[in-house]
Design an enzyme around this catalytic site. Structure first.
Site, PDB file in Angstrom:
ATOM      1  N   LYS A   1      -4.559   3.619  -1.612  1.00  0.00           N
ATOM      2  CA  LYS A   1      -4.779   2.651  -0.533  1.00  0.00           C
ATOM      3  C   LYS A   1      -3.724   1.552  -0.510  1.00  0.00           C
ATOM      4  CE  LYS A   1      -9.765   3.488  -0.372  1.00  0.00           C
ATOM      5  NZ  LYS A   1      -9.894   4.371  -1.564  1.00  0.00           N
ATOM      6  N   ARG A   2      -2.481   1.968  -0.601  1.00  0.00           N
ATOM      7  CA  ARG A   2      -1.393   0.998  -0.564  1.00  0.00           C
ATOM      8  C   ARG A   2      -1.153   0.536   0.864  1.00  0.00           C
ATOM      9  NH1 ARG A   2      -2.469   1.384  -5.505  1.00  0.00           N
ATOM     10  NH2 ARG A   2      -0.847   1.423  -7.097  1.00  0.00           N
TER      11      ARG A   2
END
Length: 272
Positions: free
Chosen positions: A93-94
């Protein structure tokens, strides 16, 4: 593995099961200790037990990053145990701008060589583009998540009458092809799946929340099916923690087989 190869695997197995390797050291079954050696052994056992039923594996990096350098070693060894016949996802979830995003993309697509990585879209195109530049990889963008907080922002209504997540889906879909992009849609948002499928008919959806969070394979398939299946349903706790006793391996295998049978039934009903 790319999305076309993933699709072929789904059709071959009549399964769209992704097993989530969200290994919590506090939940290891009897006989295993909270140490890197046992965690790696557990992850490898879960992969081996579910290979026949699953088409993909998702490693939630948060569970390993919390362990420091040892955690990254566990990620590396776990990833190395996933065969090339299965799709590998870094659930990281960058989401950051330009040069930083490029380094995140390099981390997960070059250093660790995952097939896909999850990203957050709310900083705009320049936070996503560095991932899309890897055309042989898959960028999985958060669309409509299953947590209660999704109502705080994702479901806000815009002046256009659209909800924010709808605008995100259609806008991001225009940045890359269905061969590059996948979207996360929580299984507990099944009521919105039909609408989402109309908005992005050609893209795969990664659907977490089936099993422990209450989502249903049948409901997800009925609402989100498309011509190439277009679904990858992730189950984590419902498989890897199917038992905390000495039978944890056989229990995980049986759980994965159960989900595969549900998916095969949906496949036959919807695909023929």
């Amino acid at each position: 593995m790319n999305i076309q190869q993933l699709t072929a695997s789904i059709y071959q197995k009549r399964s769209f099961l992704c097993v989530g390797l969200d290994t919590d050291p506090a939940k290891l079954p009897a006989g295993l200790q909270d140490n890197p050696k046992d965690i790696i052994a557990f992850n490898k056992a879960m992969i081996d037990a579910t290979l026949e039923s699953a088409v993909a594996y998702k490693i939630n990096t948060a569970f390993y990053e919390a362990m420091g350098a040892q955690g990254w070693e566990i990620i590396e060894q776990t990833l190395a145990h996933i065969p090339p016949t299965h799709f590998s996802i870094a659930d990281a979830k960058r989401g950051d701008i330009g040069n930083t995003a490029a380094q995140y993309a390099r981390t997960f697509f070059e250093t660790y060589q995952f097939d896909a990585v999850t990203v957050a879209p709310y900083m705009g195109r320049d936070s996503i583009q560095p991932f899309l530049d890897y055309q042989d990889k898959t960028t999985i963008v958060l669309g409509l998540t299953s947590n209660k907080g999704a109502a705080d922002f994702e479901q806000l209504e815009l002046s256009s009458g659209k909800k924010l997540y709808e605008q995100v889906l259609t806008t991001v879909a225009s940045w890359g092809s269905p061969d590059q992009l996948m979207f996360v849609v929580g299984a507990t948002q099944a009521a919105a799946l039909k609408n989402i499928r109309q908005l992005i008919p050609g893209h795969f959806l990664l659907v977490p929340g089936v099993g422990a969070q209450g989502g249903s394979v049948e409901e997800v398939a009925a609402a989100g099916w498309t011509t190439n299946c277009g679904l990858l349903v992730n189950v984590s706790r419902g498989v890897i923690y199917a038992s905390n006793g000495e039978d944890y391996i056989t229990a995980a295998k049986a759980a994965a087989q159960g989900y595969q049978r549900q998916m095969q039934a949906a496949f036959e009903k919807l695909q023929g």
